[in-house]
Design a protein around this motif. Structure first.
Motif, PDB file in Angstrom:
ATOM      1  N   VAL A 121       0.862  -1.178   0.000  1.00 57.84           N
ATOM      2  CA  VAL A 121       0.000   0.000   0.000  1.00 57.84           C
ATOM      3  C   VAL A 121       0.904   1.235   0.000  1.00 57.84           C
ATOM      4  CG1 VAL A 121      -1.826   1.254   1.201  1.00 57.84           C
ATOM      5  CG2 VAL A 121      -1.780  -1.256   1.263  1.00 57.84           C
ATOM      6  N   VAL A 122       0.770   2.032  -1.023  1.00 57.37           N
ATOM      7  CA  VAL A 122       1.626   3.212  -1.188  1.00 57.37           C
ATOM      8  C   VAL A 122       0.880   4.457  -0.719  1.00 57.37           C
ATOM      9  CG1 VAL A 122       2.942   4.622  -2.804  1.00 57.37           C
ATOM     10  CG2 VAL A 122       2.785   2.139  -3.146  1.00 57.37           C
ATOM     11  N   CYS A 123       1.442   5.119   0.281  1.00 53.64           N
ATOM     12  CA  CYS A 123       0.873   6.372   0.795  1.00 53.64           C
ATOM     13  C   CYS A 123       1.886   7.499   0.545  1.00 53.64           C
ATOM     14  CB  CYS A 123       0.585   6.257   2.290  1.00 53.64           C
ATOM     15  SG  CYS A 123      -0.591   4.943   2.721  1.00 53.64           S
ATOM     16  N   THR A 124       1.388   8.696   0.514  1.00 52.67           N
ATOM     17  CA  THR A 124       2.280   9.839   0.308  1.00 52.67           C
ATOM     18  C   THR A 124       1.980  10.953   1.301  1.00 52.67           C
ATOM     19  OG1 THR A 124       0.787  10.779  -1.362  1.00 52.67           O
ATOM     20  CG2 THR A 124       2.569   9.375  -2.163  1.00 52.67           C
ATOM     21  N   ASP A 125       2.998  11.718   1.618  1.00 48.64           N
ATOM     22  CA  ASP A 125       2.843  12.917   2.440  1.00 48.64           C
ATOM     23  C   ASP A 125       3.745  13.998   1.865  1.00 48.64           C
ATOM     24  OD1 ASP A 125       5.392  12.215   3.188  1.00 48.64           O
ATOM     25  OD2 ASP A 125       4.902  11.731   5.255  1.00 48.64           O
ATOM     26  N   GLU A 126       3.948  15.069   2.603  1.00 45.67           N
ATOM     27  CA  GLU A 126       4.741  16.174   2.066  1.00 45.67           C
ATOM     28  C   GLU A 126       6.208  15.812   1.848  1.00 45.67           C
ATOM     29  OE1 GLU A 126       4.354  17.083   6.588  1.00 45.67           O
ATOM     30  OE2 GLU A 126       3.306  15.949   5.007  1.00 45.67           O
ATOM     31  N   TYR A 127       6.658  14.686   2.432  1.00 47.59           N
ATOM     32  CA  TYR A 127       8.046  14.271   2.293  1.00 47.59           C
ATOM     33  C   TYR A 127       8.246  13.223   1.196  1.00 47.59           C
ATOM     34  CZ  TYR A 127       8.408  16.508   6.872  1.00 47.59           C
ATOM     35  OH  TYR A 127       8.359  17.393   7.918  1.00 47.59           O
ATOM     36  N   GLY A 128       7.153  12.687   0.675  1.00 47.48           N
ATOM     37  CA  GLY A 128       7.295  11.666  -0.366  1.00 47.48           C
ATOM     38  C   GLY A 128       6.495  10.424  -0.088  1.00 47.48           C
ATOM     39  N   THR A 129       7.065   9.276  -0.437  1.00 52.31           N
ATOM     40  CA  THR A 129       6.349   7.999  -0.427  1.00 52.31           C
ATOM     41  C   THR A 129       6.625   7.193   0.846  1.00 52.31           C
ATOM     42  OG1 THR A 129       6.394   7.874  -2.841  1.00 52.31           O
ATOM     43  CG2 THR A 129       6.069   5.812  -1.658  1.00 52.31           C
ATOM     44  N   VAL A 130       5.558   6.549   1.351  1.00 46.35           N
ATOM     45  CA  VAL A 130       5.687   5.571   2.436  1.00 46.35           C
ATOM     46  C   VAL A 130       5.017   4.289   1.954  1.00 46.35           C
ATOM     47  CG1 VAL A 130       5.212   4.997   4.838  1.00 46.35           C
ATOM     48  CG2 VAL A 130       5.596   7.386   4.181  1.00 46.35           C
ATOM     49  N   ASN A 131       5.773   3.191   1.947  1.00 46.53           N
ATOM     50  CA  ASN A 131       5.262   1.906   1.474  1.00 46.53           C
ATOM     51  C   ASN A 131       4.950   0.993   2.656  1.00 46.53           C
ATOM     52  OD1 ASN A 131       5.832   2.549  -1.358  1.00 46.53           O
ATOM     53  ND2 ASN A 131       7.989   2.331  -0.770  1.00 46.53           N
ATOM     54  N   PHE A 132       3.717   0.515   2.727  1.00 42.77           N
ATOM     55  CA  PHE A 132       3.317  -0.439   3.762  1.00 42.77           C
ATOM     56  C   PHE A 132       3.234  -1.827   3.116  1.00 42.77           C
ATOM     57  CE2 PHE A 132       1.890   3.589   5.429  1.00 42.77           C
ATOM     58  CZ  PHE A 132       2.001   3.474   6.808  1.00 42.77           C
ATOM     59  N   TYR A 133       4.009  -2.761   3.630  1.00 41.39           N
ATOM     60  CA  TYR A 133       4.002  -4.138   3.143  1.00 41.39           C
ATOM     61  C   TYR A 133       3.188  -4.981   4.127  1.00 41.39           C
ATOM     62  CZ  TYR A 133       7.678  -2.738  -0.098  1.00 41.39           C
ATOM     63  OH  TYR A 133       8.386  -2.120  -1.103  1.00 41.39           O
ATOM     64  N   LEU A 134       2.106  -5.580   3.641  1.00 38.44           N
ATOM     65  CA  LEU A 134       1.165  -6.290   4.506  1.00 38.44           C
ATOM     66  C   LEU A 134       1.389  -7.794   4.408  1.00 38.44           C
ATOM     67  CD1 LEU A 134      -2.077  -4.215   3.770  1.00 38.44           C
ATOM     68  CD2 LEU A 134      -0.159  -3.687   5.285  1.00 38.44           C
ATOM     69  N   LEU A 135       1.901  -8.374   5.500  1.00 41.12           N
ATOM     70  CA  LEU A 135       2.207  -9.807   5.547  1.00 41.12           C
ATOM     71  C   LEU A 135       1.338 -10.488   6.605  1.00 41.12           C
ATOM     72  CD1 LEU A 135       3.821 -12.356   4.959  1.00 41.12           C
ATOM     73  CD2 LEU A 135       5.646 -11.485   6.423  1.00 41.12           C
ATOM     74  N   PRO A 136       0.247 -11.136   6.211  1.00 40.23           N
ATOM     75  CA  PRO A 136      -0.579 -11.843   7.190  1.00 40.23           C
ATOM     76  C   PRO A 136       0.160 -13.041   7.782  1.00 40.23           C
ATOM     77  CG  PRO A 136      -1.329 -12.324   4.963  1.00 40.23           C
ATOM     78  CD  PRO A 136      -0.276 -11.252   4.849  1.00 40.23           C
ATOM     79  N   PHE A 137      -0.393 -13.607   8.826  1.00 40.03           N
ATOM     80  CA  PHE A 137       0.220 -14.768   9.477  1.00 40.03           C
ATOM     81  C   PHE A 137       0.400 -15.905   8.461  1.00 40.03           C
ATOM     82  CE2 PHE A 137      -0.409 -18.924  11.566  1.00 40.03           C
ATOM     83  CZ  PHE A 137       0.699 -18.922  12.396  1.00 40.03           C
ATOM     84  N   VAL A 138       1.587 -16.497   8.469  1.00 43.22           N
ATOM     85  CA  VAL A 138       1.848 -17.609   7.553  1.00 43.22           C
ATOM     86  C   VAL A 138       2.480 -18.781   8.295  1.00 43.22           C
ATOM     87  CG1 VAL A 138       2.117 -16.146   5.516  1.00 43.22           C
ATOM     88  CG2 VAL A 138       4.132 -16.706   6.889  1.00 43.22           C
ATOM     89  N   LYS A 139       2.192 -19.969   7.791  1.00 42.71           N
ATOM     90  CA  LYS A 139       2.903 -21.181   8.152  1.00 42.71           C
ATOM     91  C   LYS A 139       3.712 -21.609   6.926  1.00 42.71           C
ATOM     92  CE  LYS A 139      -0.712 -22.850  11.297  1.00 42.71           C
ATOM     93  NZ  LYS A 139      -1.665 -23.955  11.574  1.00 42.71           N
ATOM     94  N   PRO A 140       4.814 -22.327   7.131  1.00 39.06           N
ATOM     95  CA  PRO A 140       5.622 -22.746   5.982  1.00 39.06           C
ATOM     96  C   PRO A 140       4.819 -23.452   4.891  1.00 39.06           C
ATOM     97  CG  PRO A 140       6.838 -23.130   8.003  1.00 39.06           C
ATOM     98  CD  PRO A 140       5.449 -22.701   8.422  1.00 39.06           C
ATOM     99  N   SER A 141       3.841 -24.246   5.290  1.00 36.89           N
ATOM    100  CA  SER A 141       3.048 -24.991   4.298  1.00 36.89           C
ATOM    101  C   SER A 141       2.217 -24.069   3.414  1.00 36.89           C
ATOM    102  CB  SER A 141       2.125 -25.985   5.006  1.00 36.89           C
ATOM    103  OG  SER A 141       1.245 -25.311   5.895  1.00 36.89           O
ATOM    104  N   MET A 142       1.877 -22.874   3.913  1.00 33.30           N
ATOM    105  CA  MET A 142       1.041 -21.943   3.164  1.00 33.30           C
ATOM    106  C   MET A 142       1.790 -21.274   2.017  1.00 33.30           C
ATOM    107  SD  MET A 142      -0.756 -20.236   6.535  1.00 33.30           S
ATOM    108  CE  MET A 142      -1.586 -18.921   5.659  1.00 33.30           C
ATOM    109  N   ILE A 143       3.117 -21.191   2.119  1.00 34.93           N
ATOM    110  CA  ILE A 143       3.879 -20.430   1.124  1.00 34.93           C
ATOM    111  C   ILE A 143       4.964 -21.272   0.452  1.00 34.93           C
ATOM    112  CG2 ILE A 143       3.445 -18.157   2.128  1.00 34.93           C
ATOM    113  CD1 ILE A 143       6.081 -18.361   3.631  1.00 34.93           C
ATOM    114  N   LYS A 144       4.829 -22.589   0.539  1.00 29.04           N
ATOM    115  CA  LYS A 144       5.875 -23.454  -0.032  1.00 29.04           C
ATOM    116  C   LYS A 144       5.976 -23.301  -1.548  1.00 29.04           C
ATOM    117  CE  LYS A 144       3.001 -27.621  -0.436  1.00 29.04           C
ATOM    118  NZ  LYS A 144       2.892 -29.047  -0.076  1.00 29.04           N
ATOM    119  N   GLU A 145       4.855 -22.974  -2.220  1.00 26.29           N
ATOM    120  CA  GLU A 145       4.901 -22.789  -3.668  1.00 26.29           C
ATOM    121  C   GLU A 145       5.660 -21.510  -4.037  1.00 26.29           C
ATOM    122  OE1 GLU A 145       3.885 -25.099  -5.677  1.00 26.29           O
ATOM    123  OE2 GLU A 145       3.154 -26.297  -3.990  1.00 26.29           O
TER     124      GLU A 145
END
Length: 382
Positions: A121-145
């Motif tokens: 999620v890219v937000c901006t203010d008077e200084y420029g860009t702030v990037n929010f990276y959203l990582l929900p809870f994961v188990k190894p089996s959920m992201i093995k691919e």
């Protein structure tokens, strides 16, 4: 850029069979009032929105009201949230693309193919860009691919899986970057056993879910969820904000808050603790029966009786319930006999955890954590 960091709302939680809806609504209104006062540019909820994967209709209603009030309070703010280990990832993920058009990001699912990346999620203010990276809870089996497996086909550990998932993100160090994550992060060299865990947390056997916090160094701030007690993870920039409302007796007397974070380029993250005051406290009152009765109150109370002489059980319970209408449990520090008819304080309406604790006669902290884990595993399997 100014944003609120919240996590672990656990809406729908019951405290030893006590319905906390009124208490949760009260604390969520306080958060909304703080938003009106501070006018943050964004609000981040780092997982465990609900206490159960399939929340009750009442819990959904409480959350719906909170988000509606919050969007009214700060209509220009971006609201972001991820699923935690208590949430249903697919339910949180529902209508994700539609809601994002309204500046409401509900991310339940992590990347599931090599072509997918973390929701950014890219937000901006008077200084420029702030990037929010959203990582929900994961188990190894959920992201093995996405992250692959070992040569022998076995899954990577939690630590290696999360590390590989984050490392594949093309993060621009010239911009401000925030990670929102719901995992058990540990500073390098710190043993998991050294971290104080609350009774309301799910603790894995052997702490196999731990992730080394050095992977967070890529970010200007890490808004973390999962640990219920406010905690820094080796650096001022990496924080667990804790629950906004105590979820267990082990959190009695713990100060709860919202973290307000301000990010200005070239400066350390400015972090302000905004205190929250509950409708009712959770208290542990210890002493003889007569000493305890003198401290009557309307809070949620665990009573620990130190009387060494026998007490008439039914009279004792009645007197304590009159003094403490929201009595959670009664513990005896000294039990002289094994006469269960005379000494038992277990009732039919106590939850499984309280029943087992009463039967085991004041288990120690390690035994209580193990017992809680077993009970939750049975309930989830059912």
């Amino acid at each position: 850029m100014k944003f609120f960091h919240l996590s672990d709302l656990h809406i729908g939680l019951k405290l030893m069979n006590r319905d906390l809806r009124e208490d949760q609504e009260y604390i969520l209104r306080q958060i909304t009032e703080l938003a009106v006062r501070e006018q943050p540019d964004a609000v981040v909820i780092a997982g465990d929105i609900y206490d159960k994967a399939v929340p009750s209709a009442e819990a959904v209603e409480v959350f719906d009201r909170f988000i509606s009030d919050l969007t009214d309070a700060v209509p220009d703010a971006v609201i972001m949230m991820i699923s935690g280990n208590h949430d249903s990832a697919s339910r949180v993920n529902c209508f994700r693309s539609v809601l994002s058009r309204q500046k409401l990001y509900m991310v339940g699912q992590p990347p599931r193919t090599k072509a997918e990346y973390l929701e950014k999620v890219v937000c901006t203010d008077e200084y420029g860009t702030v990037n929010f990276y959203l990582l929900p809870f994961v188990k190894p089996s959920m992201i093995k691919e996405v992250v692959g497996t070992r040569e022998d086909g076995t899954l990577f550990s939690y630590n290696e899986s999360v590390r590989r998932l984050i490392e594949r993100e093309p993060i621009n160090p010239d911009e401000r970057n925030v990670l929102v994550s719901h995992q058990f992060y540990l500073p390098k060299g710190v043993s998991a056993e050294k971290v104080e865990r609350m009774d309301s947390e799910i603790v894995t056997v052997g702490n196999i879910d731990e992730v080394s916090a050095d992977i967070l160094e890529r970010f200007d701030y890490a808004a973390l969820g999962h640990i219920h007690k406010p905690m820094k993870v080796g650096d001022e920039r990496f924080r667990y904000c804790g629950t906004p409302l105590a979820c267990s007796v082990s959190e009695a007397g713990q100060a709860k808050s919202v973290l307000m974070v301000e990010l200005i380029p070239g400066m350390p993250a400015g972090i302000t603790v905004l205190p929250l005051t509950p409708l009712r406290q959770i208290r542990i009152i210890k002493g003889t029966l007569e000493e305890v009765l003198k401290q009557s109150c309307g809070d949620y109370v665990t009573v620990i009786l130190t009387d060494q002489s026998d007490l008439e059980v039914f009279d004792m319970q009645e007197r304590l319930r009159l003094a403490f209408p929201l009595l959670l449990e009664i513990r005896r520090e000294h039990v002289r006999t094994a006469d269960y008819d005379a000494e038992s304080i277990v009732e039919e309406d106590m939850d499984p955890f309280a029943l087992c604790c009463a039967f085991l006669k004041d288990p120690d902290e390690a035994e209580r954590e193990l017992l809680l884990e077993v009970i939750r595993a049975v309930q989830e399997a059912g």
